[in-house]
Design an enzyme around this catalytic site. Structure first.
Site, PDB file in Angstrom:
ATOM      1  N   ASN A 133     -10.611   3.464   5.235  1.00 16.75           N
ATOM      2  CA  ASN A 133      -9.892   3.921   3.953  1.00 16.75           C
ATOM      3  C   ASN A 133     -10.864   3.642   2.495  1.00 16.75           C
ATOM      4  O   ASN A 133     -11.031   2.556   2.341  1.00 16.75           O
ATOM      5  CB  ASN A 133      -8.284   3.522   3.849  1.00 16.75           C
ATOM      6  CG  ASN A 133      -7.796   4.125   2.733  1.00 16.75           C
ATOM      7  OD1 ASN A 133      -7.966   3.975   1.629  1.00 16.75           O
ATOM      8  ND2 ASN A 133      -6.970   5.149   3.404  1.00 16.75           N
ATOM      9  N   LEU A 174      -3.830  -1.851  -4.672  1.00 21.45           N
ATOM     10  CA  LEU A 174      -5.140  -1.650  -3.855  1.00 21.45           C
ATOM     11  C   LEU A 174      -6.087  -2.848  -4.034  1.00 21.45           C
ATOM     12  O   LEU A 174      -7.204  -2.519  -4.187  1.00 21.45           O
ATOM     13  CB  LEU A 174      -5.952  -0.378  -4.105  1.00 21.45           C
ATOM     14  CG  LEU A 174      -5.236   0.929  -3.532  1.00 21.45           C
ATOM     15  CD1 LEU A 174      -6.066   2.230  -4.273  1.00 21.45           C
ATOM     16  CD2 LEU A 174      -5.602   0.865  -2.066  1.00 21.45           C
ATOM     17  N   LYS A 186      -7.377  -1.294   5.548  1.00 19.48           N
ATOM     18  CA  LYS A 186      -6.914  -1.253   3.993  1.00 19.48           C
ATOM     19  C   LYS A 186      -8.012  -0.589   3.007  1.00 19.48           C
ATOM     20  O   LYS A 186      -9.422  -0.815   3.499  1.00 19.48           O
ATOM     21  CB  LYS A 186      -6.936  -2.791   3.336  1.00 19.48           C
ATOM     22  CG  LYS A 186      -6.699  -3.238   2.188  1.00 19.48           C
ATOM     23  CD  LYS A 186      -5.082  -3.101   1.883  1.00 19.48           C
ATOM     24  CE  LYS A 186      -4.934  -3.367   0.176  1.00 19.48           C
ATOM     25  NZ  LYS A 186      -3.867  -2.674  -0.311  1.00 19.48           N
ATOM     26  N   SER A 213      -3.251   2.657   6.734  1.00 15.34           N
ATOM     27  CA  SER A 213      -4.084   1.775   5.926  1.00 15.34           C
ATOM     28  C   SER A 213      -3.156   1.188   4.871  1.00 15.34           C
ATOM     29  O   SER A 213      -2.208   1.565   4.427  1.00 15.34           O
ATOM     30  CB  SER A 213      -4.914   2.781   4.986  1.00 15.34           C
ATOM     31  OG  SER A 213      -5.595   2.123   4.038  1.00 15.34           O
ATOM     32  N   CYS A 239      -2.578   6.814  -3.410  1.00 14.04           N
ATOM     33  CA  CYS A 239      -1.777   5.782  -3.851  1.00 14.04           C
ATOM     34  C   CYS A 239      -1.276   5.590  -5.131  1.00 14.04           C
ATOM     35  O   CYS A 239      -1.690   6.151  -6.241  1.00 14.04           O
ATOM     36  CB  CYS A 239      -3.071   4.556  -3.794  1.00 14.04           C
ATOM     37  SG  CYS A 239      -2.086   3.184  -4.287  1.00 14.04           S
ATOM     38  N   ALA A 262       3.761  -2.287  -4.458  1.00 12.44           N
ATOM     39  CA  ALA A 262       3.060  -1.949  -5.740  1.00 12.44           C
ATOM     40  C   ALA A 262       1.772  -3.015  -5.493  1.00 12.44           C
ATOM     41  O   ALA A 262       1.403  -3.732  -6.447  1.00 12.44           O
ATOM     42  CB  ALA A 262       3.575  -1.810  -6.823  1.00 12.44           C
TER      43      ALA A 262
END
Lengths: 302, 256
Positions: A98, A72, A44, A20, A129, A69
């Protein structure tokens, strides 16, 4: 020769998936490969609403790997269902979505939306994450929090639930057991390892977020060790990942106890990696007269 | 169609201090557009990610493309050691490139700053316009000037005043009393910000080629985003991907 593996009742044509966040929803890499060659596409992370992600720089190279970084960034579940799922449905592969969130309610909202979509075979819950301040890893670093979110997601999910675990914990076996006890159908690990890079000439952090998740071949031994420890601790299947660059790496994860594997950062290094891993596993099976790929799972000699 | 493949180095030379000029034989040359870039993979496995390098020139007849780049780290240092006949691993062609039709027949500024100068060359070759080419450098360590002068009126600016106008590309515009209907530019962020402001004051379009740290180069990883004025069609947030939606953006579209 049988390359099929089954996870929580879902049979994949082979054990090779995308990790992902490294593969979008497959659109970008469909220019390079036939997505139907893959055991599964893991999308993703998608949240209940669009997320803008972190400021740039978001990526930095480190020795044998990279830091990211991204934070998301995603278009939200509505766009995802209208655009990404119909795209993926055109390909003969398993779709695993995901799911990310800041609160339990966020996760549940996405899970409920996805429950109506039969093309989605499984859910992978991102509780690991390291790049967002709320939610995500906060659920993945304490066993009781992981237990709670897993239980809540399972209560609303129609599809089997994979909990994606963080390596940034003291005892991965304890975390694996907590997810299993709460009803998780499978585990995936490892997510990225929190890292940092400093530019000594500018005396500045390489990433705007200061810290980032490390991935790439340099983290593979850590990942193999954690997959082995988790596989020893639980009975549910494990999807292993962390620095897989070729079939040899993938087979290492299978032998350590993974039922399937994901290719992550190496997609950026070679967009054909996933397919090369599929083909390499087949060659290995021929070479060693392995009839079913499942014979390799956890088959390292103790 | 994007592809990753192994190509062959045709030639390489250092044309200015730490600035290298390489011709590569590759089928990517056939449909490369000005402003597009390639990802070049170092062979040293400790350096994994493709290095985004702009296409400086193409020669479709020879099936070759030219890159001019500066040594910025381990990857580009490795590339600088390549010789004729060496293999080079490429991903391309990447990005959107400069829009040529918008500038057709107009008075155009083609502005390059530092290692942003190279993509201006192929643009200058292909753009059918009245071209003022303005190239900015740090000092007299100039490169590509002779190539650029073939395709328009060349103006040079150097920060230390050792050649051309003392100052930056905007200083060269003022000193020479230049006017344009459209701007194309590639260079460091302060230069691009100044051009955006200048174009905004005059209400003329400015197409800026942006740079950012990249991982995949193909739009999957979301590493190289730029803030956008409107919600982006792909991301559905105020972010566009420089590698695929760019690297060239109209100045009004982006918050830089």
């Amino acid at each position: 020769m049988n390359t099929q593996v089954t996870i929580a009742g879902v049979t994949l044509k082979n054990p090779v998936m995308t990790a992902s966040g490294t593969f979008g929803s497959g659109m970008e890499y469909a220019e390079f490969m036939d997505l139907s060659r893959l055991g599964a596409v893991v999308t993703k992370g998608v949240a209940n609403v669009p997320w803008p992600g972190n400021p740039t720089p978001r990526v930095a190279e480190v020795y044998g790997g990279m830091l990211n970084a991204i934070g998301l960034q995603n278009p939200g579940i509505d766009v995802f269902l209208e655009r990404d799922i119909p795209f993926l449905k055109q390909h003969d592969t398993t779709i695993i979505v995901n799911v990310c969130g800041k609160t339990t309610e966020d996760y549940v909202e996405v899970v409920e939306h996805l429950a109506e979509e039969p093309a989605v075979a499984m859910l992978e819950i991102n509780v690991s994450c390291p790049n967002v301040k709320e939610g995500a890893i906060a659920f993945g670093q304490k066993a009781d929090a992981l237990f709670g979110i897993t239980k809540e997601v399972k209560r609303h999910a129609k599809q089997p639930v994979i909990m994606k675990l963080s390596p940034n914990v003291t005892d991965i076996a304890e975390m694996a057991r907590a997810a299993e006890a709460a009803g998780a159908d499978a585990l995936s690990l490892i997510n990225t390892i929190t890292g940092m890079k400093i530019d000594i000439h500018k005396r500045a952090f390489a990433l705007a977020n200061k810290t980032g998740g490390m991935s790439g071949p340099a983290i593979k031994p850590v990942a193999v060790r954690m997959v082995y420890q988790a596989a020893k601790a639980v009975k549910i299947p494990i999807i292993g990942m962390g620095g897989i660059a070729n079939a040899e790496d993938a087979i290492e994860f299978l032998l350590a106890g993974a039922t399937a594997v994901s290719v992550g950062a190496m997609n950026f290094v070679n967009p054909y990696t996933c397919v090369e891993v599929v083909e390499g596993i087949e060659r290995y099976m021929e070479q060693y007269h392995v009839e079913s790929v499942t014979d390799l799972i956890g088959a390292v000699r103790e | 169609m994007k592809q990753k493949h192994t190509a062959k180095v045709l030639s390489q030379q250092e044309i200015a201090l730490a600035i290298y000029d390489m011709w590569i034989e590759t089928p990517l040359a056939a449909d490369a557009r000005p402003g597009q870039f390639v990802g070049i993979y170092p062979k040293d496995k400790s350096t994994l990610l493709p290095r985004p390098i702009s296409i400086c020139e193409t020669d479709a007849a020879r099936g070759a493309l030219r890159i001019v780049y500066r040594i910025a780290g381990a990857g580009t240092r490795e590339f600088s050691g390549y010789r004729e006949g060496d293999a080079i691993s490429l991903l391309g062609n990447l990005g959107n490139g400069f829009p040529l039709e918008q500038g057709c027949g107009k008075r155009a500024f083609l502005m390059g700053g530092g290692i942003g100068v190279p993509p201006i060359l192929e643009l200058a070759k292909r753009l059918e316009a009245r071209k003022d080419i303005i190239a900015g450098y740090r000092d007299a360590n100039l490169f590509l000037g002779e190539d650029l002068a073939k395709y328009g009126t060349l103006h040079i600016a150097t920060e230390d005043g050792s050649a051309g106008t003392k100052g930056n590309v905007m200083d060269a515009v003022r000193e020479n009393g230049l006017e344009a209907d459209i701007i194309y530019a590639c260079g460091p962020m302060p230069m691009l910000r100044a051009i955006k402001a200048y174009a905004g004051e005059r209400d003329i379009p400015a197409y800026l080629s942006l740079e950012e740290h990249m991982a995949c180069g193909v739009g999957a990883c979301l590493g190289c985003v730029v803030k956008t004025k409107e919600i982006d069609h792909h991301s559905h947030v105020h972010n566009a991907r420089i590698c695929t939606d760019g690297p060239v953006f109209e100045a009004k579209e982006v918050e830089i």
